[in-house]
Design a protein around this motif. Structure first.
Motif, PDB file in Angstrom:
ATOM      1  N   ASP A  49     -47.282 -63.901   4.587  1.00 14.07           N
ATOM      2  CA  ASP A  49     -46.321 -63.236   5.454  1.00 14.07           C
ATOM      3  C   ASP A  49     -45.375 -62.362   4.620  1.00 14.07           C
ATOM      4  N   PRO A  50     -45.125 -61.098   5.032  1.00 16.85           N
ATOM      5  CA  PRO A  50     -44.284 -60.189   4.238  1.00 16.85           C
ATOM      6  C   PRO A  50     -42.906 -60.748   3.900  1.00 16.85           C
ATOM      7  N   THR A  51     -42.303 -61.494   4.836  1.00 15.22           N
ATOM      8  CA  THR A  51     -40.988 -62.075   4.564  1.00 15.22           C
ATOM      9  C   THR A  51     -41.068 -63.106   3.446  1.00 15.22           C
ATOM     10  N   ILE A  52     -42.076 -63.965   3.514  1.00 14.07           N
ATOM     11  CA  ILE A  52     -42.255 -64.980   2.466  1.00 14.07           C
ATOM     12  C   ILE A  52     -42.541 -64.307   1.137  1.00 14.07           C
ATOM     13  N   LEU A  53     -43.365 -63.245   1.168  1.00 12.57           N
ATOM     14  CA  LEU A  53     -43.703 -62.543  -0.066  1.00 12.57           C
ATOM     15  C   LEU A  53     -42.467 -61.905  -0.697  1.00 12.57           C
ATOM     16  N   LYS A  54     -41.575 -61.359   0.136  1.00 12.78           N
ATOM     17  CA  LYS A  54     -40.336 -60.788  -0.391  1.00 12.78           C
ATOM     18  C   LYS A  54     -39.456 -61.860  -1.017  1.00 12.78           C
ATOM     19  N   ILE A  55     -39.403 -63.027  -0.393  1.00 14.13           N
ATOM     20  CA  ILE A  55     -38.608 -64.129  -0.941  1.00 14.13           C
ATOM     21  C   ILE A  55     -39.178 -64.577  -2.285  1.00 14.13           C
ATOM     22  N   PHE A  73     -40.962 -62.748  -4.256  1.00 14.02           N
ATOM     23  CA  PHE A  73     -40.743 -61.651  -5.189  1.00 14.02           C
ATOM     24  C   PHE A  73     -39.307 -61.659  -5.713  1.00 14.02           C
ATOM     25  N   GLY A  74     -38.337 -61.836  -4.813  1.00 17.65           N
ATOM     26  CA  GLY A  74     -36.937 -61.877  -5.226  1.00 17.65           C
ATOM     27  C   GLY A  74     -36.654 -63.032  -6.166  1.00 17.65           C
ATOM     28  N   ALA A  75     -37.206 -64.201  -5.844  1.00 16.13           N
ATOM     29  CA  ALA A  75     -37.023 -65.365  -6.711  1.00 16.13           C
ATOM     30  C   ALA A  75     -37.679 -65.131  -8.070  1.00 16.13           C
ATOM     31  N   GLY A  76     -38.848 -64.490  -8.041  1.00 15.85           N
ATOM     32  CA  GLY A  76     -39.532 -64.187  -9.306  1.00 15.85           C
ATOM     33  C   GLY A  76     -38.729 -63.245 -10.183  1.00 15.85           C
ATOM     34  N   LEU A  77     -38.108 -62.242  -9.570  1.00 13.25           N
ATOM     35  CA  LEU A  77     -37.269 -61.318 -10.331  1.00 13.25           C
ATOM     36  C   LEU A  77     -36.066 -62.038 -10.950  1.00 13.25           C
ATOM     37  N   GLY A 127     -51.298 -65.309 -14.488  1.00 14.47           N
ATOM     38  CA  GLY A 127     -52.197 -64.395 -13.792  1.00 14.47           C
ATOM     39  C   GLY A 127     -52.010 -64.449 -12.287  1.00 14.47           C
ATOM     40  N   PHE A 128     -51.857 -65.661 -11.754  1.00 12.02           N
ATOM     41  CA  PHE A 128     -51.658 -65.798 -10.306  1.00 12.02           C
ATOM     42  C   PHE A 128     -50.341 -65.162  -9.878  1.00 12.02           C
ATOM     43  N   ILE A 129     -49.274 -65.420 -10.649  1.00 10.71           N
ATOM     44  CA  ILE A 129     -47.970 -64.838 -10.321  1.00 10.71           C
ATOM     45  C   ILE A 129     -48.029 -63.316 -10.379  1.00 10.71           C
ATOM     46  N   THR A 130     -48.738 -62.779 -11.387  1.00 10.12           N
ATOM     47  CA  THR A 130     -48.848 -61.332 -11.527  1.00 10.12           C
ATOM     48  C   THR A 130     -49.629 -60.728 -10.366  1.00 10.12           C
ATOM     49  N   GLY A 131     -50.681 -61.392  -9.926  1.00 10.01           N
ATOM     50  CA  GLY A 131     -51.419 -60.899  -8.769  1.00 10.01           C
ATOM     51  C   GLY A 131     -50.587 -60.925  -7.508  1.00 10.01           C
ATOM     52  N   LEU A 132     -49.675 -61.914  -7.426  1.00 10.60           N
ATOM     53  CA  LEU A 132     -48.858 -62.092  -6.226  1.00 10.60           C
ATOM     54  C   LEU A 132     -47.648 -61.166  -6.202  1.00 10.60           C
ATOM     55  N   ILE A 133     -46.967 -61.018  -7.385  1.00 10.34           N
ATOM     56  CA  ILE A 133     -45.746 -60.188  -7.396  1.00 10.34           C
ATOM     57  C   ILE A 133     -45.785 -59.092  -8.454  1.00 10.34           C
ATOM     58  N   SER A 134     -46.937 -58.936  -9.123  1.00  9.46           N
ATOM     59  CA  SER A 134     -47.210 -57.849 -10.080  1.00  9.46           C
ATOM     60  C   SER A 134     -46.501 -57.987 -11.421  1.00  9.46           C
ATOM     61  N   ALA A 135     -45.931 -59.135 -11.750  1.00 10.01           N
ATOM     62  CA  ALA A 135     -45.256 -59.321 -13.032  1.00 10.01           C
ATOM     63  C   ALA A 135     -45.248 -60.801 -13.389  1.00 10.01           C
ATOM     64  N   GLY A 136     -45.069 -61.084 -14.687  1.00  8.13           N
ATOM     65  CA  GLY A 136     -44.957 -62.470 -15.123  1.00  8.13           C
ATOM     66  C   GLY A 136     -45.896 -62.847 -16.249  1.00  8.13           C
ATOM     67  N   LEU A 137     -47.119 -62.296 -16.253  1.00 13.56           N
ATOM     68  CA  LEU A 137     -48.110 -62.696 -17.252  1.00 13.56           C
ATOM     69  C   LEU A 137     -47.684 -62.392 -18.690  1.00 13.56           C
ATOM     70  N   PRO A 138     -47.251 -61.170 -19.021  1.00 19.96           N
ATOM     71  CA  PRO A 138     -46.935 -60.900 -20.434  1.00 19.96           C
ATOM     72  C   PRO A 138     -45.763 -61.730 -20.942  1.00 19.96           C
ATOM     73  N   LEU A 167     -33.463 -61.037  -2.069  1.00 22.73           N
ATOM     74  CA  LEU A 167     -33.283 -62.325  -1.384  1.00 22.73           C
ATOM     75  C   LEU A 167     -32.194 -62.218  -0.314  1.00 22.73           C
ATOM     76  N   GLY A 168     -31.105 -61.498  -0.653  1.00 20.95           N
ATOM     77  CA  GLY A 168     -30.017 -61.365   0.311  1.00 20.95           C
ATOM     78  C   GLY A 168     -30.440 -60.647   1.573  1.00 20.95           C
TER      79      GLY A 168
END
Length: 316
Positions: A133-139, A141-145, A209-220, A310-311
């Motif tokens: 769900d786009p809302t969950i994905l944004k949450i 993504f925000g938490a990942g950032l 790898g999973f996080i990067t596929g989900l939010i495009s960052a994290g692996l390196p 997130l806000g």
């Protein structure tokens, strides 16, 4: 390479970017290419130059810039923004990847094991990004950032880390007695270190790898730190190996994003040539910038952007 200043050159570079996207996705741009939308988004090109320059000169993932930019400024959906960010990053990191391979400082044996975890994981993460769900994905993504921003502020730049620090007695024991690895660089420098315990590295690269596929960052960020802190690999080799792993993994994720959704041609046709120009600039100016200051500043920026994302989802 100089930044083009002519409007015709802008269009030419954009068309070239669309052609490059076709190579990655195995598709051709749709017949009804939205020319008006494409021309209206010309400003993505200079912005991409700035993002790529900062990312390459500071050593952080370029997708950390592009995904929130595509989502919050350009107005793409979360899955579109993440896919476009990952597709853009594939081209932006080309200079760095080529340079490290040419320098012969990539530990290919270690990279092979890390890729065994990261490639399948990014495929799963990329598919999931189009069904969550786009809302969950944004949450997420925000938490990942926020987490990645805190990571950049808290940890030292990889080049300044002390190999093996915070290793602990258990890891020290598990990382010993497995033989040694020797890397001889093109400039004559030799790196010899104990071959690392592979299992945790595969697990961590799978998570990254999973996080990067989900939010495009994290692996390196995950791979570089664990190679230095846990595996005692010299920073120069660790960073080069991490970039190589990200390069191969990102291509797999980019293909999945391109095949599971219609690529946003009118945006990536500007961002791809932008990162090609910015990457050239970034590799030249990076040696003059203090990496500690750059990473701390970027960590604060990512924390602020994560808080905004997130806000907007939780409070508005």
């Amino acid at each position: 390479m100089e930044v083009p200043v002519s409007g015709n050159r802008f269009v030419a570079l954009g068309v070239a970017g669309a052609g490059a996207m076709a190579v990655i996705s195995g598709q051709l741009p749709p017949t009804g290419f939205p020319v008006d939308q494409f021309l209206a988004h010309w400003w993505v090109f200079p912005t991409s130059i700035v993002f790529a320059t900062v990312a390459l000169s500071s050593g952080v993932s370029g997708a950390l810039f592009f995904s929130p930019f595509f989502m919050l400024v350009v107005g793409l959906t979360p899955s579109q923004a993440i896919g476009a960010g990952l597709l853009t990053e594939v081209f932006g990191m080309g200079n760095g990847l080529r340079s490290y391979v040419k320098q012969r400082v990539v530990d290919f044996q270690t990279a092979k094991y890390l890729l065994a975890g990261s490639v399948p994981a990014i495929v799963v993460g990329a598919f999931a990004a189009h069904y969550v769900d786009p809302t969950i994905l944004k949450i997420i993504f925000g938490a990942g950032l926020l987490l990645l921003g805190g990571f950049l502020v808290y940890y030292e730049a990889p080049e300044n880390c002390e190999p093996g620090e915070c290793e602990g007695e258990y890891l020290k024991k598990k990382n010993s007695g497995r033989g040694s690895t020797t890397i001889e660089s093109a400039d004559g420098e030799t790196f010899t270190y104990d071959t690392c315990w592979r299992a945790p590295g595969v697990a961590l690269s799978t998570i990254g790898g999973f996080i990067t596929g989900l939010i495009s960052a994290g692996l390196p960020e995950i791979v570089t730190t664990q190679l230095i802190v846990r595996c005692r690999i010299p920073p120069r080799v660790a960073v080069a190996t991490s970039v190589f792993v990200l390069g191969v993994t990102a291509v797999a994720g980019a293909v999945v994003h391109a095949l599971t959704a219609t690529p946003v041609w009118y945006v990536v046709a500007w961002s791809i040539p932008g990162v090609l120009v910015g990457g050239t600039i970034g590799t030249r100016v990076g040696k003059y910038l203090p990496s500690e200051l750059m990473e701390t500043g970027l960590g604060v920026v990512f924390g602020i952007v994560g808080t905004i994302v997130l806000g907007l989802e939780l409070l508005v």
